[in-house]
Motif scaffolding. Structure first.
Motif, PDB file in Angstrom:
ATOM      1  N   ALA A  15       0.824  -1.208   0.000  1.00  8.11           N
ATOM      2  CA  ALA A  15       0.000   0.000   0.000  1.00  8.11           C
ATOM      3  C   ALA A  15       0.862   1.263   0.000  1.00  8.11           C
ATOM      4  CB  ALA A  15      -0.934  -0.005   1.206  1.00  8.11           C
ATOM      5  N   VAL A  16       1.851   1.294   0.880  1.00  4.87           N
ATOM      6  CA  VAL A  16       2.667   2.485   1.014  1.00  4.87           C
ATOM      7  C   VAL A  16       3.649   2.607  -0.156  1.00  4.87           C
ATOM      8  CG1 VAL A  16       4.340   3.652   2.485  1.00  4.87           C
ATOM      9  CG2 VAL A  16       2.391   2.495   3.496  1.00  4.87           C
ATOM     10  N   GLY A  17       4.097   1.481  -0.711  1.00  2.83           N
ATOM     11  CA  GLY A  17       4.955   1.532  -1.882  1.00  2.83           C
ATOM     12  C   GLY A  17       4.254   2.177  -3.066  1.00  2.83           C
ATOM     13  N   LEU A  18       2.975   1.882  -3.245  1.00  2.90           N
ATOM     14  CA  LEU A  18       2.210   2.530  -4.315  1.00  2.90           C
ATOM     15  C   LEU A  18       2.091   4.034  -4.067  1.00  2.90           C
ATOM     16  CD1 LEU A  18      -0.624  -0.112  -4.860  1.00  2.90           C
ATOM     17  CD2 LEU A  18       1.340   0.345  -6.352  1.00  2.90           C
ATOM     18  N   LEU A  19       1.865   4.418  -2.811  1.00  2.00           N
ATOM     19  CA  LEU A  19       1.811   5.844  -2.486  1.00  2.00           C
ATOM     20  C   LEU A  19       3.163   6.499  -2.737  1.00  2.00           C
ATOM     21  CD1 LEU A  19       0.461   8.352  -1.256  1.00  2.00           C
ATOM     22  CD2 LEU A  19       1.227   7.534   0.991  1.00  2.00           C
ATOM     23  N   ALA A  20       4.246   5.811  -2.366  1.00  2.00           N
ATOM     24  CA  ALA A  20       5.583   6.362  -2.584  1.00  2.00           C
ATOM     25  C   ALA A  20       5.838   6.605  -4.065  1.00  2.00           C
ATOM     26  CB  ALA A  20       6.636   5.415  -2.009  1.00  2.00           C
ATOM     27  N   ALA A  21       5.410   5.667  -4.908  1.00  2.00           N
ATOM     28  CA  ALA A  21       5.578   5.841  -6.352  1.00  2.00           C
ATOM     29  C   ALA A  21       4.763   7.027  -6.850  1.00  2.00           C
ATOM     30  CB  ALA A  21       5.172   4.565  -7.088  1.00  2.00           C
ATOM     31  N   LEU A  22       3.537   7.166  -6.350  1.00  2.00           N
ATOM     32  CA  LEU A  22       2.691   8.283  -6.761  1.00  2.00           C
ATOM     33  C   LEU A  22       3.316   9.618  -6.369  1.00  2.00           C
ATOM     34  CD1 LEU A  22      -0.007   9.307  -7.924  1.00  2.00           C
ATOM     35  CD2 LEU A  22      -0.995   9.027  -5.638  1.00  2.00           C
ATOM     36  N   PHE A  25       6.258  10.401  -8.651  1.00  2.00           N
ATOM     37  CA  PHE A  25       5.862  10.942  -9.955  1.00  2.00           C
ATOM     38  C   PHE A  25       5.384  12.384  -9.833  1.00  2.00           C
ATOM     39  CE2 PHE A  25       4.726   6.316 -11.015  1.00  2.00           C
ATOM     40  CZ  PHE A  25       5.971   6.080 -11.563  1.00  2.00           C
ATOM     41  N   ALA A  26       4.706  12.695  -8.738  1.00  2.00           N
ATOM     42  CA  ALA A  26       4.116  14.023  -8.587  1.00  2.00           C
ATOM     43  C   ALA A  26       5.138  15.082  -8.201  1.00  2.00           C
ATOM     44  CB  ALA A  26       2.996  13.975  -7.540  1.00  2.00           C
ATOM     45  N   PHE A  27       6.133  14.734  -7.372  1.00  2.00           N
ATOM     46  CA  PHE A  27       6.999  15.757  -6.786  1.00  2.00           C
ATOM     47  C   PHE A  27       8.489  15.614  -7.091  1.00  2.00           C
ATOM     48  CE2 PHE A  27       3.296  15.487  -3.900  1.00  2.00           C
ATOM     49  CZ  PHE A  27       2.863  16.796  -3.979  1.00  2.00           C
ATOM     50  N   VAL A  28       8.942  14.430  -7.472  1.00  2.00           N
ATOM     51  CA  VAL A  28      10.378  14.193  -7.571  1.00  2.00           C
ATOM     52  C   VAL A  28      10.852  13.934  -8.999  1.00  2.00           C
ATOM     53  CG1 VAL A  28      12.282  12.702  -6.796  1.00  2.00           C
ATOM     54  CG2 VAL A  28      10.433  13.287  -5.213  1.00  2.00           C
ATOM     55  N   GLN A  29      10.093  13.179  -9.768  1.00  2.00           N
ATOM     56  CA  GLN A  29      10.593  12.693 -11.051  1.00  2.00           C
ATOM     57  C   GLN A  29      10.963  13.814 -12.015  1.00  2.00           C
ATOM     58  OE1 GLN A  29       9.647   8.874 -12.961  1.00  2.00           O
ATOM     59  NE2 GLN A  29       8.338  10.084 -14.318  1.00  2.00           N
ATOM     60  N   ASP A  30      10.201  14.884 -12.033  1.00  2.00           N
ATOM     61  CA  ASP A  30      10.518  15.983 -12.952  1.00  2.00           C
ATOM     62  C   ASP A  30      11.916  16.537 -12.703  1.00  2.00           C
ATOM     63  OD1 ASP A  30       8.127  15.772 -14.242  1.00  2.00           O
ATOM     64  OD2 ASP A  30       7.167  17.461 -13.220  1.00  2.00           O
ATOM     65  N   TYR A  31      12.331  16.573 -11.440  1.00  2.00           N
ATOM     66  CA  TYR A  31      13.661  17.076 -11.129  1.00  2.00           C
ATOM     67  C   TYR A  31      14.743  16.087 -11.570  1.00  2.00           C
ATOM     68  CZ  TYR A  31      11.741  20.982  -8.538  1.00  2.00           C
ATOM     69  OH  TYR A  31      11.090  22.146  -8.200  1.00  2.00           O
ATOM     70  N   ILE A  32      14.461  14.789 -11.473  1.00  2.00           N
ATOM     71  CA  ILE A  32      15.412  13.794 -11.961  1.00  2.00           C
ATOM     72  C   ILE A  32      15.587  13.929 -13.471  1.00  2.00           C
ATOM     73  CG2 ILE A  32      15.830  11.328 -12.261  1.00  2.00           C
ATOM     74  CD1 ILE A  32      14.420  10.834  -9.633  1.00  2.00           C
ATOM     75  N   LEU A  33      14.470  14.045 -14.181  1.00  2.00           N
ATOM     76  CA  LEU A  33      14.541  14.185 -15.632  1.00  2.00           C
ATOM     77  C   LEU A  33      15.268  15.464 -16.027  1.00  2.00           C
ATOM     78  CD1 LEU A  33      10.922  13.039 -16.584  1.00  2.00           C
ATOM     79  CD2 LEU A  33      13.003  11.671 -16.428  1.00  2.00           C
ATOM     80  N   LEU A  34      15.030  16.540 -15.284  1.00  2.00           N
ATOM     81  CA  LEU A  34      15.716  17.794 -15.561  1.00  2.00           C
ATOM     82  C   LEU A  34      17.211  17.658 -15.307  1.00  2.00           C
ATOM     83  CD1 LEU A  34      15.490  20.776 -16.349  1.00  2.00           C
ATOM     84  CD2 LEU A  34      15.024  21.302 -13.943  1.00  2.00           C
ATOM     85  N   GLY A  35      17.572  17.007 -14.208  1.00  2.00           N
ATOM     86  CA  GLY A  35      18.983  16.780 -13.917  1.00  2.00           C
ATOM     87  C   GLY A  35      19.660  15.944 -14.996  1.00  2.00           C
ATOM     88  N   VAL A 228      12.662  15.001  -2.018  1.00  2.00           N
ATOM     89  CA  VAL A 228      12.918  13.606  -1.657  1.00  2.00           C
ATOM     90  C   VAL A 228      12.676  13.392  -0.164  1.00  2.00           C
ATOM     91  CG1 VAL A 228      14.741  11.887  -1.376  1.00  2.00           C
ATOM     92  CG2 VAL A 228      14.491  13.086  -3.545  1.00  2.00           C
ATOM     93  N   LEU A 229      13.220  14.273   0.669  1.00  2.00           N
ATOM     94  CA  LEU A 229      13.069  14.116   2.111  1.00  2.00           C
ATOM     95  C   LEU A 229      11.634  14.380   2.564  1.00  2.00           C
ATOM     96  CD1 LEU A 229      16.386  15.775   3.336  1.00  2.00           C
ATOM     97  CD2 LEU A 229      15.848  13.333   3.186  1.00  2.00           C
ATOM     98  N   GLY A 230      10.975  15.361   1.949  1.00  2.00           N
ATOM     99  CA  GLY A 230       9.593  15.652   2.328  1.00  2.00           C
ATOM    100  C   GLY A 230       8.661  14.505   2.029  1.00  2.00           C
ATOM    101  N   THR A 231       8.768  13.933   0.834  1.00  2.00           N
ATOM    102  CA  THR A 231       7.909  12.803   0.493  1.00  2.00           C
ATOM    103  C   THR A 231       8.262  11.573   1.320  1.00  2.00           C
ATOM    104  OG1 THR A 231       9.393  12.211  -1.348  1.00  2.00           O
ATOM    105  CG2 THR A 231       7.504  13.601  -1.865  1.00  2.00           C
ATOM    106  N   ALA A 232       9.557  11.387   1.617  1.00  2.00           N
ATOM    107  CA  ALA A 232       9.964  10.238   2.430  1.00  2.00           C
ATOM    108  C   ALA A 232       9.382  10.305   3.834  1.00  2.00           C
ATOM    109  CB  ALA A 232      11.483  10.157   2.497  1.00  2.00           C
ATOM    110  N   LEU A 233       9.298  11.499   4.416  1.00  2.00           N
ATOM    111  CA  LEU A 233       8.706  11.631   5.746  1.00  2.00           C
ATOM    112  C   LEU A 233       7.251  11.175   5.744  1.00  2.00           C
ATOM    113  CD1 LEU A 233       8.600  12.565   8.676  1.00  2.00           C
ATOM    114  CD2 LEU A 233       8.198  14.903   7.848  1.00  2.00           C
ATOM    115  N   VAL A 234       6.488  11.603   4.748  1.00  2.00           N
ATOM    116  CA  VAL A 234       5.078  11.203   4.654  1.00  2.00           C
ATOM    117  C   VAL A 234       4.966   9.686   4.498  1.00  2.00           C
ATOM    118  CG1 VAL A 234       2.984  11.393   3.268  1.00  2.00           C
ATOM    119  CG2 VAL A 234       4.383  13.420   3.698  1.00  2.00           C
TER     120      VAL A 234
END
Length: 254
Positions: A15-22, A25-35, A228-234
């Motif tokens: 359950a939480v792994g699916l949330l982590a992936a979501l 995608f919403a907050f982290v992936q764009d920065y990885i692609l930009l990097g 990364v740290l903000g989403t990891a805390l949640v």
């Protein structure tokens, strides 16, 4: 107890792994692609600045070819992320979801093992306790290591991998042990030992390169680390709460 441990870990991890992936995608992936675009040379830091500075002067961090070596993800054409129809995008996103589920299931197993150990010493693990355990897991596995080794964005550089891994494991072990002693210690000497363990990795210091020359802008790297740290805390807080909730129900039903 083994049944309760596995059940709580699987349910919480999936359950939480699916949330982590979501959240990824919403907050982290764009920065990885930009990097990755800065890393490959598809984008260049300060490429639109005027007047242009001579080669090797001003704010130039490195040439694209030199900076691409530590993170060889491919050519600039392979990282054209402007279109969601990129052939490898679906596979990449599917692997992200799979790895998130597997990683957080493994973390949930560690939490469940900790629940069992705590209850063997007379503690009772409730959902509220699980929430605190989850926050403790976040501090242990992500926040404390990030104080020395920030989450690494493509296009930035870091020290040699083996040295970083060794320091990361030292930090995780010392931080986890220190938090456990603070939470369940019964003597002032144990609290002093806990403080020493928490400080030890940072007194030793994380390994860093002799100089910094990454091509990704520091503003992008900073935003990436914060997200990364903000989403990891949640995710960690929810992981502990779900795992403890299922654990408590399983224990009560047996």
């Amino acid at each position: 107890m083994i049944k309760s441990m596995v059940a709580s870990a699987l349910i919480a991890g999936c359950a939480v792994g699916l949330l982590a992936a979501l959240l990824h995608f919403a907050f982290v992936q764009d920065y990885i692609l930009l990097g990755e675009e800065f890393e490959s040379g598809a984008r260049v830091h300060f490429e639109n600045a005027a007047p242009a500075t001579p080669e090797g002067a001003g704010h130039a961090h490195a040439t694209p070819d030199a900076a691409a070596a530590p993170h060889d993800h491919g050519s600039a054409a392979a990282h054209d992320h402007g279109s969601e129809a990129e052939p490898g995008a679906v596979q990449r996103n599917a692997l992200t979801v799979l790895f998130a589920v597997l990683i957080y299931t493994a973390y949930a197993l560690l939490l469940a093992a900790g629940f069992g150990l705590a209850e063997s010493f007379g503690a009772t693990i409730t959902a509220r306790d699980g929430l605190l355990w989850g926050i403790g897991g976040f501090v242990t596995f992500q926040l404390a290591p990030a104080m020395g080794l920030a989450p690494e964005l493509p296009g930035t550089i870091a020290a040699e991998l083996g040295a970083r891994q060794l320091w990361w494991w030292l930090t995780v072990g010392c931080t986890g042990s220190g938090l456990a002693l603070l939470a369940y210690g019964r003597h002032w000497a144990l609290f002093g030992l806990a403080g020493a363990l928490l400080a030890l990795p940072h007194v030793i210091g994380a390994p860093h390169p002799d100089q910094f020359w990454g091509v990704a802008p520091p503003e992008v790297a900073g935003a990436f680390s914060a997200r990364v740290l903000g989403t990891a805390l949640v995710v960690w807080a929810l992981l502990g709460w779900v795992a403890a909730t299922v654990w408590h129900r399983e224990i009560r039903s047996t």
